[in-house]
Scaffold this active site. Structure first.
Site, PDB file in Angstrom:
ATOM      1  N   TYR A  34      35.946  47.734  40.571  1.00 43.45           N
ATOM      2  CA  TYR A  34      35.075  46.655  40.336  1.00 43.45           C
ATOM      3  C   TYR A  34      35.294  45.690  38.968  1.00 43.45           C
ATOM      4  O   TYR A  34      35.470  46.330  38.077  1.00 43.45           O
ATOM      5  CB  TYR A  34      33.725  47.226  40.108  1.00 43.45           C
ATOM      6  CG  TYR A  34      33.171  47.912  41.341  1.00 43.45           C
ATOM      7  CD1 TYR A  34      33.718  47.764  42.728  1.00 43.45           C
ATOM      8  CD2 TYR A  34      31.996  48.939  41.276  1.00 43.45           C
ATOM      9  CE1 TYR A  34      33.186  48.231  43.632  1.00 43.45           C
ATOM     10  CE2 TYR A  34      31.517  49.492  42.326  1.00 43.45           C
ATOM     11  CZ  TYR A  34      32.190  49.466  43.482  1.00 43.45           C
ATOM     12  OH  TYR A  34      31.779  50.122  44.629  1.00 43.45           O
TER      13      TYR A  34
ATOM     14  N   PHE B 263      20.382  40.450  55.814  1.00 42.31           N
ATOM     15  CA  PHE B 263      19.509  40.020  57.055  1.00 42.31           C
ATOM     16  C   PHE B 263      18.218  39.459  56.624  1.00 42.31           C
ATOM     17  O   PHE B 263      17.384  39.231  57.432  1.00 42.31           O
ATOM     18  CB  PHE B 263      19.609  41.250  58.049  1.00 42.31           C
ATOM     19  CG  PHE B 263      19.062  42.516  57.472  1.00 42.31           C
ATOM     20  CD1 PHE B 263      17.494  42.854  57.427  1.00 42.31           C
ATOM     21  CD2 PHE B 263      19.694  43.565  56.841  1.00 42.31           C
ATOM     22  CE1 PHE B 263      16.986  43.944  56.748  1.00 42.31           C
ATOM     23  CE2 PHE B 263      19.052  44.572  56.402  1.00 42.31           C
ATOM     24  CZ  PHE B 263      17.904  44.936  56.413  1.00 42.31           C
TER      25      PHE B 263
ATOM     26  N   SER C  74      25.407  48.569  50.589  1.00 43.13           N
ATOM     27  CA  SER C  74      25.135  47.188  51.306  1.00 43.13           C
ATOM     28  C   SER C  74      23.955  47.401  52.010  1.00 43.13           C
ATOM     29  O   SER C  74      23.908  47.300  53.229  1.00 43.13           O
ATOM     30  CB  SER C  74      26.269  46.854  52.159  1.00 43.13           C
ATOM     31  OG  SER C  74      27.289  46.227  51.294  1.00 43.13           O
ATOM     32  N   PRO C  75      22.823  47.951  51.501  1.00 42.57           N
ATOM     33  CA  PRO C  75      21.476  48.382  52.352  1.00 42.57           C
ATOM     34  C   PRO C  75      20.873  47.050  52.712  1.00 42.57           C
ATOM     35  O   PRO C  75      19.875  47.129  53.828  1.00 42.57           O
ATOM     36  CB  PRO C  75      20.660  49.002  51.398  1.00 42.57           C
ATOM     37  CG  PRO C  75      21.114  48.352  50.019  1.00 42.57           C
ATOM     38  CD  PRO C  75      22.748  48.378  50.032  1.00 42.57           C
TER      39      PRO C  75
END
Length: 306
Positions: A52, A226, A215-216
């Protein structure tokens, strides 16, 4: 905030994890505010990786929070290694060198958990075992786990390890559900029945391996969220918004609650750099959706119930 005990350890951790992949995007002041907000919300597990920001996110975290012995005592620090530029590397030399760099950047003497990142198909498990034994014996790593690994990849490693792998971090959201789909649509001649995950969810439950969901809110692999995508997910967003109103929380909280509702005690990695969104996500820690609500979200996301 709901807390869980990671099997085989003395770690009592929040089921919400603060992910630090994008922390370097913030100023030192902004980063400190985000970290302290997470702590105020009850988050005690902080997820890092040497990849990262090429290590800069770990350094930024330590600088922003002013890492010291008192702060460190109240944190569970986790980092990952194994991804290099253009290849994966689980060699003993790289695992040890990566861990040394992680500790230096985080300004700590030890990691609570070290995860092997993306699977290295050239892995020599005996080398991993040697690296883990050396890191544990020196007090630099307390526990070990993996990320994005299949059951057989875990079995291959575990055969040679003297330390139990306690965590598997994988992608999961209401719209990205490979670890759930084929089990629901078993023996049907439809795309959802294709086994893309080797039964990893049930495997982890059977072997007391804690799943951490990254990545929920992503539609797929970094394809955007979404939530708010009314063009592609109008029914899903309408349902989530109605449940948010029912429970008196944000839609972000409901998306998190869909994951935390699962009896596998899945932890959710929140990688947001937005303080308000972090707070909203933490609200989903202990909301227990009904079965009807959980399956409603699943089908509204486009999945099939036979």
């Amino acid at each position: 905030m709901k807390y869980i005990d990671i099997a085989g350890t003395d770690l009592h951790v929040s089921n919400i994890i603060m992910g630090n992949m994008r922390l370097k995007q913030l100023s030192v002041t902004e980063a400190e505010k985000l970290i302290r907000t997470a702590m105020e919300q009850g988050v005690n597990l902080f997820d890092h990786a040497d990849i990262y920001g090429a290590g800069s996110c770990e350094e930024h975290f330590s600088e922003a929070i002013g890492m010291n012995a008192s702060l460190r005592e109240g944190m569970v620090l986790q980092s990952k290694c194994g991804i290099r530029k253009g290849f994966f590397d689980f060699s003993k030399e790289h695992i040890i060198a990566s861990t040394e760099g992680i500790l230096k950047r985080l300004n700590t003497d030890y990691l609570d958990i070290l995860l092997l990142h993306r699977p290295d198909t050239l892995v020599e498990p005996e080398e991993v075992a040697e690296a883990f034994n050396e890191l544990h014996a020196s007090g630099k790593v307390r526990y070990f786990g993996v990320s994005n690994h299949t059951p057989m990849q875990i079995e291959l490693l575990q055969k040679h390890l003297s330390h139990k792998l306690i965590v598997n971090q994988m992608q999961l959201s209401a719209t990205h559900t490979p670890m759930i789909d084929s089990g629901i649509a078993l023996n049907m001649n439809i795309d959802q029945s294709v086994n893309r995950d080797s039964g990893v969810l049930d495997y982890c439950r059977l072997n007391d391996i804690t799943i951490q969901a990254w990545s929920p809110f992503q539609k797929a692999f970094f394809d955007g969220p979404f939530l708010g995508d009314l063009e592609n997910y109008p029914e899903l967003n309408q349902l989530i918004d109605s449940l948010a109103a029912k429970y008196g929380v944000s839609s972000t909280a409901i998306a998190v609650a869909w994951i935390t509702r699962h009896p596998a005690n899945i932890q959710v990695v929140l990688g947001t750099t937005n303080v308000d969104r972090l707070k909203d996500g933490c609200q989903g820690s202990d909301i227990k959706l009904t079965r009807e609500e959980w399956y409603g979200i699943y089908t509204a996301a486009g999945h099939i119930l036979p």
